[in-house]
Motif scaffolding. Sequence first.
Motif: not given
Length: 828
Positions: A435, A439, A444
């Motif tokens: 990550g 985001d 994701v």
Amino acid sequence: MTPERPAPASPSAVPSATYRLQLQPSFPFKAAAAAVPYLASLGVSHLHLSPVLEAVPGSQHGYDVVDHARVRAELGGEEGLRALSRTAREHGLGLVVDIVPNHMAMSPRHNHALWEVLREGPGSPYARWFDVDWEAGGGQLLVPVLGAPVGEVLGDLRVDGDVLRYHEHAFPLREGTADLPLPRLLDAQWYRPVWWRLARTELNYRRFFSISELIGVRVEDPEVFEATHGTVLRLLHEGVIDGLRVDHPDGLADPDAYLERLHRASGGRWTVVEKILADGEQLPAAWPVAGTTGYDALRHVDGLFTDPAGYGQLLDGYRRFAAPRADLGGDWAATVRRAAYEVLTHELATELDRLTRVAHRLCATAPDPALRDRAPWALRTALRELLVRLEVYRPYTSVDAATVVTEEAAAEARLAFTVPEEAGAVDVVRGLLLGRYGDGPEHVEFPTRFAQTASALRAKSVEDTAFYRWVPLLSATEVGGDPGRPAVSPQEFHAYCARVQRDWPATGTVVSTHDTKRSADVRAALAVLTQCPERWSDVLTEVTEVTEVTEVTEVTDGTDGTAATGTGEGPPDRQLAWAAWQTVFGLGPADGERVREALLKHVREAGTHTSWTEQEPSYEEAVARFVAAGPCGAPGGRVAALREALAPHIRANVLGTALVNLTMPGVPDLYQGTEREYRALVDPDNRRAVDFPAAGDEGWAGGAGGKAAVTRAALALRARRPDAFGGAATYGPLPAEGPAAAHCAAFVRSGRVVTAVTRLSLRLAEAGGWRGTTLPLPPGRWADTLAPGREFTGHARVEDLFANTPVALLERMETAETAETAETPETT
């Protein structure tokens, strides 16, 4: 910071012991209800049912769900389930049900939701149910059902009204397309029937592992969750069922969020998850569940009865006998690594391609120049090298991904590149997984798909491939096992039990399930071989000389009368021979067809000489001939004789395994039929129906001192003394004293119950027996539940303790004084 785990369900809702029933059309709810009086007499608190929702007609397992809204008609429908629930409650039993959130059957004619998606495409209200990459399929969902390339089977495709048919398959036609010529008709659909072999590389929907007949379901979508769980939750709230077993949570996009939603929706009912923990891995503390289904317990119980030194000798003998290549069964780590590469290249190639596409889009559109100019091949290589180095099934959002996708793994992955700049793809991929670059939705999606692919890879490469190539000790190649280190010391076992009692006291424990490669009793017999590796090698030498000998037969060919030379029915290869002889040793006298089917599955899963998709008839025929002439022929008698000679030690392992599982921390689950001696091989052999007796039919269950008697005594004690086994109970090791102390494994539960078992009994006998070894019991008088009338106090002589059976289950005889001292918790 790790979130605090929600409080478990109330103690009254936690089972004391469950009993797994495999429902199928030949054993529906009505048959289960008929067995209830007997099962209640055993002492379990709940029946554990295999999936009960509507499945593909004729399904023998129920994991191929087609309708979450209906209870399966072939089992008796919802009325049948309610009747079973009422009967169970009349006998004091509850129901736990297996649910399947990850996937449904890829069977359009039975799966209405999927039918509508195929008919209406991505505009269907059901399209959100399924994990489909429409873009990758050019706007069509690939359906791999054709027996050959479409051009070769075009004549087998026919239009029947508004339905397209191909043999037994049926698909809906897009509105207005029924009158088109067949080639144009196929192009006009929202799906594309293709040759089944294209599933490896072209598939654009998520599957269960590499099984194209099971399509992934997006339960992370709240509407999909409600639609697919509504019936089960209603049955929970109406009191028809009481708890849940969650199948394969690792396939889900976000197991953490799913389990939290399920916990809230179920009202905190007792729930266990089929989570396979690697050696040293812990269940995420934030998960609001009672624990796992128990494969971690299985590994520790089996390991307690495995001799580490003897296993090393057995491994050496196997390597001399079979001479396997290191990466094809000669070294465990190398075997797993090679299997992982093969699975990613073949069965999961389409999943790796999808991951690569997502990574490439993220890099190509990244605002950070450090991510750009990464070729798809380099990203694919980086993904492959990181995936094969994962030592657990997958990372989770509640656990730092850096502990799974480690820098050490990244350093090894970089070695796959010859140009340093290209090796930077590894750091890019790892950064995306951790990550570090954003985001957004695709940021994701990428780690999510990586995790789902990782779990499928681990299952396919370890459980379904490496377990069949690494065969020095077949009992070690079990779900949740660590074949590279199968033995568990008593100290390690006690430490594990202490952690379970402290952190997950209501977790499940198992030793046999519908998914185990071999039943606990078969594995218990095989573990004895670690105590006599030399005897096993001697027997293998004898039977090999018989089965591999060249036979010379006089044959007259009609001209000169010369002799012709033929060969006996020897094994097609020595790894298979080693596995075959161990199979019949563990199973004992058995129908040759059962052994043949299990070994054919073995060689197809191993994939070194034949496989499910590229079967080699000549090799498989050689396997069948060898089984008939060797292990299940006259030479098999020599292995049977060794098994008979070792019978007392096999019995010690069988009884010890059963008693430990039933009295250690957690909630034991008994698989159907395993309350008595139960010898079964891999499915479908272990899913055969069980004929249950009437309640109180002790003849069916065996006599005193047998496995059934031990099981009944332990279950009765659990039911009678919940204070000794529940969440508030305590656990402590009970060390023996004397020259044979290492052969007695014992523990005490809440100062009220003592379990003691014999471990490595053959080594014990060879060393001269117990020789005055004692077991210092906690204060008080202790009654032998397996032999009423026998009592012990103080330093009990182990030889006396095990006078009748190689195990002992003692209950403290309560007085006012002992009840007070029993409250003192044990320490570990």
